[in-house]
Motif scaffolding. Structure first.
Motif, PDB file in Angstrom:
ATOM      1  N   ILE A 173      -3.442 -33.659  21.353  1.00  0.00           N
ATOM      2  CA  ILE A 173      -4.689 -32.939  21.619  1.00  0.00           C
ATOM      3  C   ILE A 173      -5.161 -33.164  23.051  1.00  0.00           C
ATOM      4  CG2 ILE A 173      -7.134 -32.733  20.977  1.00  0.00           C
ATOM      5  CD1 ILE A 173      -6.239 -33.669  18.130  1.00  0.00           C
ATOM      6  N   GLY A 174      -5.184 -34.421  23.481  1.00  0.00           N
ATOM      7  CA  GLY A 174      -5.720 -34.744  24.798  1.00  0.00           C
ATOM      8  C   GLY A 174      -4.777 -34.448  25.952  1.00  0.00           C
ATOM      9  N   LYS A 175      -3.491 -34.748  25.773  1.00  0.00           N
ATOM     10  CA  LYS A 175      -2.514 -34.574  26.856  1.00  0.00           C
ATOM     11  C   LYS A 175      -1.844 -33.205  26.825  1.00  0.00           C
ATOM     12  CE  LYS A 175       0.141 -36.072  30.258  1.00  0.00           C
ATOM     13  NZ  LYS A 175      -0.425 -36.341  31.608  1.00  0.00           N
ATOM     14  N   VAL A 176      -1.284 -32.864  25.667  1.00  0.00           N
ATOM     15  CA  VAL A 176      -0.557 -31.594  25.543  1.00  0.00           C
ATOM     16  C   VAL A 176      -1.521 -30.414  25.494  1.00  0.00           C
ATOM     17  CG1 VAL A 176       1.122 -30.298  24.163  1.00  0.00           C
ATOM     18  CG2 VAL A 176       1.333 -32.786  24.379  1.00  0.00           C
ATOM     19  N   GLY A 177      -2.720 -30.643  24.942  1.00  0.00           N
ATOM     20  CA  GLY A 177      -3.718 -29.580  24.894  1.00  0.00           C
ATOM     21  C   GLY A 177      -3.653 -28.711  23.657  1.00  0.00           C
ATOM     22  N   LEU A 178      -3.015 -29.226  22.587  1.00  0.00           N
ATOM     23  CA  LEU A 178      -2.955 -28.445  21.351  1.00  0.00           C
ATOM     24  C   LEU A 178      -4.313 -28.438  20.663  1.00  0.00           C
ATOM     25  CD1 LEU A 178       0.484 -29.588  19.839  1.00  0.00           C
ATOM     26  CD2 LEU A 178      -0.008 -27.631  21.325  1.00  0.00           C
ATOM     27  N   ASN A 179      -4.542 -27.445  19.828  1.00  0.00           N
ATOM     28  CA  ASN A 179      -5.806 -27.315  19.117  1.00  0.00           C
ATOM     29  C   ASN A 179      -5.987 -28.469  18.132  1.00  0.00           C
ATOM     30  OD1 ASN A 179      -7.275 -26.191  16.476  1.00  0.00           O
ATOM     31  ND2 ASN A 179      -8.079 -25.115  18.252  1.00  0.00           N
ATOM     32  N   PHE A 180      -7.168 -29.110  18.170  1.00  0.00           N
ATOM     33  CA  PHE A 180      -7.414 -30.294  17.334  1.00  0.00           C
ATOM     34  C   PHE A 180      -7.339 -29.968  15.854  1.00  0.00           C
ATOM     35  CE2 PHE A 180     -11.627 -28.446  18.190  1.00  0.00           C
ATOM     36  CZ  PHE A 180     -12.155 -28.344  16.911  1.00  0.00           C
ATOM     37  N   PHE A 181      -7.756 -28.763  15.468  1.00  0.00           N
ATOM     38  CA  PHE A 181      -7.722 -28.396  14.050  1.00  0.00           C
ATOM     39  C   PHE A 181      -6.278 -28.316  13.553  1.00  0.00           C
ATOM     40  CE2 PHE A 181      -7.568 -25.319  10.581  1.00  0.00           C
ATOM     41  CZ  PHE A 181      -8.555 -25.807   9.743  1.00  0.00           C
ATOM     42  N   VAL A 182      -5.421 -27.687  14.335  1.00  0.00           N
ATOM     43  CA  VAL A 182      -4.013 -27.533  13.937  1.00  0.00           C
ATOM     44  C   VAL A 182      -3.317 -28.889  13.877  1.00  0.00           C
ATOM     45  CG1 VAL A 182      -1.785 -26.557  14.600  1.00  0.00           C
ATOM     46  CG2 VAL A 182      -3.877 -25.212  14.900  1.00  0.00           C
ATOM     47  N   VAL A 183      -3.544 -29.716  14.894  1.00  0.00           N
ATOM     48  CA  VAL A 183      -2.871 -31.020  14.957  1.00  0.00           C
ATOM     49  C   VAL A 183      -3.305 -31.921  13.804  1.00  0.00           C
ATOM     50  CG1 VAL A 183      -2.608 -33.150  16.285  1.00  0.00           C
ATOM     51  CG2 VAL A 183      -2.525 -30.940  17.447  1.00  0.00           C
ATOM     52  N   THR A 184      -4.614 -32.061  13.601  1.00  0.00           N
ATOM     53  CA  THR A 184      -5.079 -32.989  12.571  1.00  0.00           C
ATOM     54  C   THR A 184      -4.873 -32.450  11.159  1.00  0.00           C
ATOM     55  OG1 THR A 184      -7.374 -32.173  12.739  1.00  0.00           O
ATOM     56  CG2 THR A 184      -6.751 -34.036  14.134  1.00  0.00           C
ATOM     57  N   LEU A 185      -4.813 -31.121  11.018  1.00  0.00           N
ATOM     58  CA  LEU A 185      -4.436 -30.558   9.722  1.00  0.00           C
ATOM     59  C   LEU A 185      -2.981 -30.907   9.426  1.00  0.00           C
ATOM     60  CD1 LEU A 185      -5.202 -28.769   7.305  1.00  0.00           C
ATOM     61  CD2 LEU A 185      -4.413 -26.788   8.617  1.00  0.00           C
ATOM     62  N   GLY A 186      -2.157 -30.869  10.468  1.00  0.00           N
ATOM     63  CA  GLY A 186      -0.754 -31.247  10.310  1.00  0.00           C
ATOM     64  C   GLY A 186      -0.590 -32.713   9.961  1.00  0.00           C
ATOM     65  N   THR A 187      -1.315 -33.592  10.645  1.00  0.00           N
ATOM     66  CA  THR A 187      -1.187 -35.022  10.365  1.00  0.00           C
ATOM     67  C   THR A 187      -1.827 -35.386   9.026  1.00  0.00           C
ATOM     68  OG1 THR A 187      -3.136 -35.390  11.792  1.00  0.00           O
ATOM     69  CG2 THR A 187      -0.972 -35.814  12.741  1.00  0.00           C
ATOM     70  N   LEU A 188      -2.826 -34.629   8.608  1.00  0.00           N
ATOM     71  CA  LEU A 188      -3.380 -34.828   7.262  1.00  0.00           C
ATOM     72  C   LEU A 188      -2.269 -34.708   6.226  1.00  0.00           C
ATOM     73  CD1 LEU A 188      -6.557 -33.162   5.751  1.00  0.00           C
ATOM     74  CD2 LEU A 188      -4.378 -32.952   4.582  1.00  0.00           C
ATOM     75  N   SER A 189      -1.501 -33.641   6.335  1.00  0.00           N
ATOM     76  CA  SER A 189      -0.401 -33.406   5.400  1.00  0.00           C
ATOM     77  C   SER A 189       0.747 -34.388   5.640  1.00  0.00           C
ATOM     78  CB  SER A 189       0.106 -31.968   5.550  1.00  0.00           C
ATOM     79  OG  SER A 189       1.181 -31.717   4.686  1.00  0.00           O
ATOM     80  N   LEU A 190       1.070 -34.646   6.909  1.00  0.00           N
ATOM     81  CA  LEU A 190       2.174 -35.542   7.252  1.00  0.00           C
ATOM     82  C   LEU A 190       1.951 -36.950   6.723  1.00  0.00           C
ATOM     83  CD1 LEU A 190       4.752 -36.296   8.863  1.00  0.00           C
ATOM     84  CD2 LEU A 190       3.254 -36.657  10.852  1.00  0.00           C
ATOM     85  N   PHE A 191       0.788 -37.518   7.019  1.00  0.00           N
ATOM     86  CA  PHE A 191       0.506 -38.892   6.603  1.00  0.00           C
ATOM     87  C   PHE A 191       0.442 -39.014   5.087  1.00  0.00           C
ATOM     88  CE2 PHE A 191      -1.985 -39.622  10.820  1.00  0.00           C
ATOM     89  CZ  PHE A 191      -0.770 -39.644  11.502  1.00  0.00           C
ATOM     90  N   ARG A 192      -0.173 -38.022   4.435  1.00  0.00           N
ATOM     91  CA  ARG A 192      -0.261 -38.068   2.977  1.00  0.00           C
ATOM     92  C   ARG A 192       1.129 -37.953   2.356  1.00  0.00           C
ATOM     93  NH1 ARG A 192      -4.365 -39.977   0.122  1.00  0.00           N
ATOM     94  NH2 ARG A 192      -5.808 -38.765   1.418  1.00  0.00           N
ATOM     95  N   GLY A 193       1.977 -37.103   2.936  1.00  0.00           N
ATOM     96  CA  GLY A 193       3.342 -36.973   2.440  1.00  0.00           C
ATOM     97  C   GLY A 193       4.124 -38.260   2.611  1.00  0.00           C
ATOM     98  N   ILE A 194       3.969 -38.921   3.757  1.00  0.00           N
ATOM     99  CA  ILE A 194       4.643 -40.198   4.004  1.00  0.00           C
ATOM    100  C   ILE A 194       4.217 -41.239   2.973  1.00  0.00           C
ATOM    101  CG2 ILE A 194       4.778 -42.154   5.604  1.00  0.00           C
ATOM    102  CD1 ILE A 194       4.686 -40.135   7.892  1.00  0.00           C
ATOM    103  N   VAL A 195       2.928 -41.262   2.664  1.00  0.00           N
ATOM    104  CA  VAL A 195       2.404 -42.221   1.690  1.00  0.00           C
ATOM    105  C   VAL A 195       3.055 -42.014   0.327  1.00  0.00           C
ATOM    106  CG1 VAL A 195       0.357 -42.845   0.352  1.00  0.00           C
ATOM    107  CG2 VAL A 195       0.200 -42.620   2.830  1.00  0.00           C
ATOM    108  N   PHE A 196       3.170 -40.768  -0.115  1.00  0.00           N
ATOM    109  CA  PHE A 196       3.769 -40.496  -1.425  1.00  0.00           C
ATOM    110  C   PHE A 196       5.265 -40.825  -1.434  1.00  0.00           C
ATOM    111  CE2 PHE A 196      -0.095 -38.137  -2.467  1.00  0.00           C
ATOM    112  CZ  PHE A 196      -0.218 -38.404  -3.825  1.00  0.00           C
ATOM    113  N   VAL A 197       5.952 -40.508  -0.343  1.00  0.00           N
ATOM    114  CA  VAL A 197       7.377 -40.843  -0.257  1.00  0.00           C
ATOM    115  C   VAL A 197       7.555 -42.359  -0.221  1.00  0.00           C
ATOM    116  CG1 VAL A 197       9.412 -40.735   1.225  1.00  0.00           C
ATOM    117  CG2 VAL A 197       8.014 -38.678   0.874  1.00  0.00           C
ATOM    118  N   TRP A 198       6.729 -43.020   0.558  1.00  0.00           N
ATOM    119  CA  TRP A 198       6.807 -44.466   0.737  1.00  0.00           C
ATOM    120  C   TRP A 198       6.602 -45.213  -0.585  1.00  0.00           C
ATOM    121  CZ3 TRP A 198       4.242 -46.778   5.716  1.00  0.00           C
ATOM    122  CH2 TRP A 198       4.661 -48.110   5.896  1.00  0.00           C
TER     123      TRP A 198
END
Length: 330
Positions: free
Chosen positions: A128-153
């Motif tokens: 978000i800060g360096k690359v300049g991607l939209n905060f909504f898109v990035v954090t929506l992605g990490t919301l799903s990514l982190f939750r998926g990692i937790v279930f796999v883990w």
């Protein structure tokens, strides 16, 4: 000449120039609503006013409180972090994994917070800060990514920590009559308040949220400011996750689901603007208390959990709307 004008503009929007009495009047409009809600709930059930109920209420809301302090910083930069609930769950699972590997409890806590902070910095922060991607898109992605990692883990299984006294103490221990979660949340609030009001970095957060272009011309490293606030958001989510793990004596893959919505609601109720540059943690504290009292009151009234979600949603929308109208008119 342009630089001088820009510097002047930056100084004008800096919190150094803010009249804090006006800020309190304008953005703590949730205060009267909170008092009214407390009166209504106490009439419905006098048990609401007991010391033990308030201890339980504050302890249960400690995780949201801690994450809301960091979310305030993020919103002040005109950003948003949808991933805090998933980050909270990830921290709990990471903590249990380190403990299971034979690592000491204190070192496991430190490494968990450090690792989660680094993840927040390197993924949400830099994208978000360096690359300049939209905060909504990035954090929506990490919301799903982190939750998926937790279930796999965890393979979807809950991990228990009742045999670890330090972890249990963080969630259920007391210093005298005051639970540790309440002490920690108050320390986090005080640190956040002093950080925003008295440090140059805290003032930079307001300036970046108020006008990023002006901030850049004023010599503020906008990329660093934005990156750091997302790292702080991850760090506070990790702390909240560790406390919640101790409080529940377990790390469940579903912990923190939809928590980001309550956290955001608390910050907005407290008067922090989605547009950035306006607000503060004092108002956020009132917002968290409003949500905590609302949920506690519905529980004391024996309202079905299904209806609690409906009623909570309606009242929060109305409260935010009324607070917005009041702020516009002041």
């Amino acid at each position: 000449m342009e630089t001088e004008t820009t510097l002047k503009t930056a100084e004008e929007i800096s919190p150094k120039k803010v009249n804090y009495k006006q800020v309190l009047l304008k953005f703590a409009g949730i205060g009267p609503l909170l008092i009214l809600l407390c009166i209504i709930v106490s009439i419905i059930n006098p048990a609401f006013l007991t010391v033990q109920n308030w201890i339980n209420l504050l302890t249960a809301s400690s995780g949201i409180w801690i994450m809301a302090m960091a979310m305030t910083l993020v919103l002040l930069t005109a950003g948003f972090d949808l991933s805090v609930g998933s980050t909270m769950a990830l921290s709990g699972v990471m903590l249990v994994t380190l403990l299971s590997a034979g690592m000491s409890q204190l070192l496991s806590i430190i490494l968990t917070i450090a690792a989660i902070t680094a993840i927040g910095f390197l993924i949400n922060g830099l994208l978000i800060g360096k690359v300049g991607l939209n905060f909504f898109v990035v954090t929506l992605g990490t919301l799903s990514l982190f939750r998926g990692i937790v279930f796999v883990w965890t393979n979807g299984e809950t991990k228990y920590v009742s045999e670890y006294p330090l972890i249990m103490a963080l969630g259920n221990g007391k210093l005298g009559a005051i639970p540790y979660p309440i002490i920690i949340m108050l320390i986090v609030f005080l640190a956040s308040f002093l950080f925003l009001k008295y440090t140059s970095f805290g003032r930079s957060i307001y300036i970046v949220g108020g006008n990023p272009h002006t901030a850049k011309l004023s010599g503020i490293n906008v990329t660093l400011v934005i990156t750091v606030v997302y790292a702080i958001s991850a760090m506070f989510a990790a702390l909240a996750g560790i406390i919640e793990t101790g409080r529940l004596a377990s790390a469940a893959p579903t912990i923190g689901t939809s928590t980001e919505l309550l956290v955001a609601a608390a910050v907005l109720l407290g008067g922090t603007s989605f547009k950035g540059g306006v607000g503060g943690v004092a108002g956020t504290a009132l917002g968290v208390l409003f949500i905590a009292v609302l949920q506690n009151g519905l529980s004391l009234a024996n309202v079905s959990s299904y209806w609690q979600n409906v009623i909570t949603g309606i009242i929060l929308i109305l409260a935010i709307f009324l607070n917005h109208v009041k702020s516009k008119n002041l």
